[in-house]
Every structure is written in structure tokens, then in C-alpha cells.
Design a protein around this motif. Structure first.
Motif, PDB file in Angstrom:
ATOM      1  N   ASN A   8       0.817  -1.210   0.000  1.00 49.76           N
ATOM      2  CA  ASN A   8       0.000   0.000   0.000  1.00 49.76           C
ATOM      3  C   ASN A   8       0.850   1.259   0.000  1.00 49.76           C
ATOM      4  N   LYS A   9       1.995   1.189   0.630  1.00 53.50           N
ATOM      5  CA  LYS A   9       2.883   2.346   0.715  1.00 53.50           C
ATOM      6  C   LYS A   9       3.538   2.644  -0.625  1.00 53.50           C
ATOM      7  N   THR A  10       3.973   1.598  -1.325  1.00 48.36           N
ATOM      8  CA  THR A  10       4.676   1.806  -2.583  1.00 48.36           C
ATOM      9  C   THR A  10       3.734   1.952  -3.757  1.00 48.36           C
ATOM     10  N   GLY A  11       2.553   1.340  -3.670  1.00 45.58           N
ATOM     11  CA  GLY A  11       1.609   1.401  -4.780  1.00 45.58           C
ATOM     12  C   GLY A  11       2.125   0.694  -6.012  1.00 45.58           C
ATOM     13  N   ASP A  12       3.002  -0.278  -5.823  1.00 45.54           N
ATOM     14  CA  ASP A  12       3.615  -0.992  -6.943  1.00 45.54           C
ATOM     15  C   ASP A  12       2.594  -1.897  -7.600  1.00 45.54           C
ATOM     16  N   ASP A  13       2.396  -1.727  -8.900  1.00 48.74           N
ATOM     17  CA  ASP A  13       1.468  -2.616  -9.600  1.00 48.74           C
ATOM     18  C   ASP A  13       2.205  -3.713 -10.341  1.00 48.74           C
ATOM     19  N   GLY A  14       3.533  -3.703 -10.317  1.00 48.05           N
ATOM     20  CA  GLY A  14       4.331  -4.788 -10.860  1.00 48.05           C
ATOM     21  C   GLY A  14       4.273  -4.956 -12.362  1.00 48.05           C
ATOM     22  N   GLY A  15       3.648  -4.057 -13.082  1.00 44.57           N
ATOM     23  CA  GLY A  15       3.521  -4.238 -14.514  1.00 44.57           C
ATOM     24  C   GLY A  15       4.012  -3.037 -15.280  1.00 44.57           C
ATOM     25  N   GLN A  16       3.484  -2.902 -16.480  1.00 45.44           N
ATOM     26  CA  GLN A  16       3.876  -1.795 -17.312  1.00 45.44           C
ATOM     27  C   GLN A  16       3.045  -0.574 -16.956  1.00 45.44           C
ATOM     28  N   VAL A  17       3.636   0.580 -17.137  1.00 43.77           N
ATOM     29  CA  VAL A  17       2.931   1.829 -16.919  1.00 43.77           C
ATOM     30  C   VAL A  17       2.721   2.473 -18.276  1.00 43.77           C
ATOM     31  N   ILE A  18       1.480   2.774 -18.574  1.00 49.04           N
ATOM     32  CA  ILE A  18       1.179   3.428 -19.839  1.00 49.04           C
ATOM     33  C   ILE A  18       0.988   4.900 -19.545  1.00 49.04           C
ATOM     34  N   SER A  19       1.719   5.714 -20.253  1.00 50.70           N
ATOM     35  CA  SER A  19       1.612   7.151 -20.027  1.00 50.70           C
ATOM     36  C   SER A  19       0.245   7.631 -20.478  1.00 50.70           C
ATOM     37  N   PRO A  20      -0.240   8.776 -19.943  1.00 46.56           N
ATOM     38  CA  PRO A  20      -1.535   9.278 -20.341  1.00 46.56           C
ATOM     39  C   PRO A  20      -1.622   9.530 -21.843  1.00 46.56           C
ATOM     40  N   ALA A  21      -0.509   9.874 -22.456  1.00 41.92           N
ATOM     41  CA  ALA A  21      -0.515  10.130 -23.895  1.00 41.92           C
ATOM     42  C   ALA A  21      -0.768   8.843 -24.678  1.00 41.92           C
ATOM     43  N   ALA A  22      -0.416   7.695 -24.090  1.00 45.24           N
ATOM     44  CA  ALA A  22      -0.579   6.429 -24.798  1.00 45.24           C
ATOM     45  C   ALA A  22      -2.042   6.061 -24.960  1.00 45.24           C
ATOM     46  N   SER A  23      -2.866   6.550 -24.064  1.00 44.97           N
ATOM     47  CA  SER A  23      -4.277   6.200 -24.167  1.00 44.97           C
ATOM     48  C   SER A  23      -4.998   7.074 -25.184  1.00 44.97           C
ATOM     49  N   SER A  24      -4.375   8.168 -25.604  1.00 42.46           N
ATOM     50  CA  SER A  24      -5.009   9.017 -26.606  1.00 42.46           C
ATOM     51  C   SER A  24      -4.749   8.460 -27.997  1.00 42.46           C
ATOM     52  N   SER A  25      -5.412   9.029 -28.976  1.00 42.18           N
ATOM     53  CA  SER A  25      -5.281   8.521 -30.340  1.00 42.18           C
ATOM     54  C   SER A  25      -3.965   8.930 -30.992  1.00 42.18           C
ATOM     55  N   SER A  26      -3.174   9.781 -30.338  1.00 44.52           N
ATOM     56  CA  SER A  26      -1.919  10.241 -30.921  1.00 44.52           C
ATOM     57  C   SER A  26      -0.834   9.181 -30.874  1.00 44.52           C
ATOM     58  N   GLY A  27      -1.072   8.055 -30.187  1.00 42.79           N
ATOM     59  CA  GLY A  27      -0.093   6.958 -30.150  1.00 42.79           C
ATOM     60  C   GLY A  27       1.083   7.271 -29.263  1.00 42.79           C
ATOM     61  N   GLY A  28       0.878   7.259 -27.952  1.00 39.21           N
ATOM     62  CA  GLY A  28       1.923   7.583 -26.991  1.00 39.21           C
ATOM     63  C   GLY A  28       2.919   6.461 -26.836  1.00 39.21           C
ATOM     64  N   VAL A  29       3.863   6.648 -25.926  1.00 36.79           N
ATOM     65  CA  VAL A  29       4.939   5.696 -25.683  1.00 36.79           C
ATOM     66  C   VAL A  29       4.627   4.914 -24.429  1.00 36.79           C
ATOM     67  N   ILE A  30       4.885   3.609 -24.457  1.00 34.02           N
ATOM     68  CA  ILE A  30       4.711   2.764 -23.278  1.00 34.02           C
ATOM     69  C   ILE A  30       6.034   2.735 -22.533  1.00 34.02           C
ATOM     70  N   LYS A  31       5.987   3.101 -21.261  1.00 31.33           N
ATOM     71  CA  LYS A  31       7.189   3.080 -20.429  1.00 31.33           C
ATOM     72  C   LYS A  31       7.194   1.791 -19.637  1.00 31.33           C
ATOM     73  N   LYS A  32       8.304   1.084 -19.662  1.00 26.33           N
ATOM     74  CA  LYS A  32       8.424  -0.162 -18.908  1.00 26.33           C
ATOM     75  C   LYS A  32       9.138   0.110 -17.597  1.00 26.33           C
ATOM     76  N   ARG A  33       8.699  -0.606 -16.579  1.00 31.16           N
ATOM     77  CA  ARG A  33       9.382  -0.501 -15.288  1.00 31.16           C
ATOM     78  C   ARG A  33      10.664  -1.310 -15.328  1.00 31.16           C
ATOM     79  N   LYS A  34      11.577  -0.929 -14.471  1.00 30.39           N
ATOM     80  CA  LYS A  34      12.833  -1.641 -14.366  1.00 30.39           C
ATOM     81  C   LYS A  34      12.563  -3.064 -13.879  1.00 30.39           C
ATOM     82  N   LYS A  35      13.146  -4.043 -14.529  1.00 30.10           N
ATOM     83  CA  LYS A  35      12.943  -5.448 -14.179  1.00 30.10           C
ATOM     84  C   LYS A  35      13.765  -5.795 -12.941  1.00 30.10           C
TER      85      LYS A  35
END
Length: 179
Positions: A80-107
Motif C-alpha cells: 500500500n505504501k509503494t503502490g507498486d502494480d508490478g507491470g507496465q505503466v502506460i503514459s496518459p498520452a498512450a491512451s489518446s489517439s496520438s499513439g503515446g509511448v509505453i514506459k516499462k518498469r525496471k525489471k
């Protein structure tokens, strides 16, 4: 409990640790003593510097006297403190139709950094049904639900999963599966 000018101390910390003297630097941190194992000779809980997640990690990894439920609470506290979802984070721009960049978390190369997320009610129900089916098809007695070693094994694999008791397996889940 609120200390002068500071944030409130979380109940997990307040209930399981005793605050000692201040760290001799400008960080404003304190040393803490584990209420479970801090009084034992050469205990790792005798003097812990209160930084990052060192106190809940002590409960999870080092405190031999901590109950499994307390370890589970400490894991949930860190999650709860870290809020880690353990997956990929999609930037807000990625959800728009402009085709944003997907940022990957460090493995993370090992499972040491793994945090178990609590199961939702639906996931817990599905896990219970799968466990029941396994028990029936493997011809394992229902009393395995009350076996201490089986519960410890499941706690290692998935700490947030609570194994149903023999009664729940043989009555509620079996009856529900039969219907």
C-alpha cells in the motif's frame, strides 16, 4: 501517535516497535526496537534504523517471533505504501489517439522484491474452487485445510491467500460445487 512536527506513525510500526534515540545525523530519523525479538541477545531487532521499509521488512524477513498474520500485514503495508502494480505503466498520452509511448518498469532479477497483492473476493473464490477440485482429484483428505505444514507451504507461495478450513472445504465449497 504524532511526534512533534512529524507525520503520524502508522499503527503497524507503533504496535510492533518501540522508538529509541535519534539517529546521529540530520535525517530526523530514529532507531527502533522490535517488541517481539528486540530484547533477545544479538537480535537483529534490538536497534533498527527507521528508514525506507526497514521496519516492516524486519517483520517479514528477520523477526523469528512474528506471527504469519503479522508478516502478511507487513507485506500489505509495504504494498500500500509503494503502490507498486508490478507491470507496465502506460503514459496518459498512450491512451489518446496520438499513439503515446509505453514506459516499462525496471525489471527485478530475483523474487526478493516481489510483493504479494491481496486477492479480490472473486479471485479468492476461484482459488478456493481450484483447490477443492485439486483435493478431490488427487484424493487428498479435506483435513489438509487445517494442516499447519500445508498452510505454511501456501504462505510461502502466496502469503495473501488464506486456505479454507476442512469444514469450509467439505461443506460450503463441496456443496456449492455439487449444485
Amino acid at each position: 501517535m504524532v511526534h512533534a512536527g512529524g507525520r503520524p506513525v502508522p499503527s503497524l510500526i507503533n504496535d510492533n516497535f518501540e522508538r529509541l534515540d535519534k539517529v546521529a545525523n540530520s535525517s530526523g530519523r530514529y532507531f527502533w526496537k522490535c517488541k517481539h525479538c528486540g530484547n533477545l541477545d544479538n537480535s537483529p531487532g534490538a536497534k533498527i534504523q527507521g528508514r525506507d521499509n526497514s521496519l516492516p521488512n524486519h517483520i517479514i524477513r528477520h523477526c523469528k517471533d512474528a506471527a504469519p498474520e503479522l508478516r502478511r500485514k507487513a507485506r500489505t503495508f509495504i504494498m500500500n505504501k509503494t503502490g507498486d502494480d508490478g507491470g507496465q505503466v502506460i503514459s496518459p498520452a498512450a491512451s489518446s489517439s496520438s499513439g503515446g509511448v509505453i514506459k516499462k518498469r525496471k525489471k527485478i532479477s530475483t523474487l526478493d522484491g516481489y510483493v504479494d497483492y491481496p486477492l479480490s473476493d472473486e479471485q479468492a473464490k476461484l482459488a478456493n474452487i481450484k483447490l477443492l477440485r485439486f483435493i478431490i482429484h488427487a484424493n487428498i483428505p479435506f483435513r489438509v485445510g487445517d494442516d499447519e505444514y500445508f498452510r505454511e507451504f501456501i504462505d510461502v507461495i502466496r502469503p495473501s491467500y488464506k486456505v479454507p478450513s476442512r469444514y469450509v472445504l467439505s461443506h460450503h465449497l463441496l456443496d456449492g460445487e455439487a449444485v
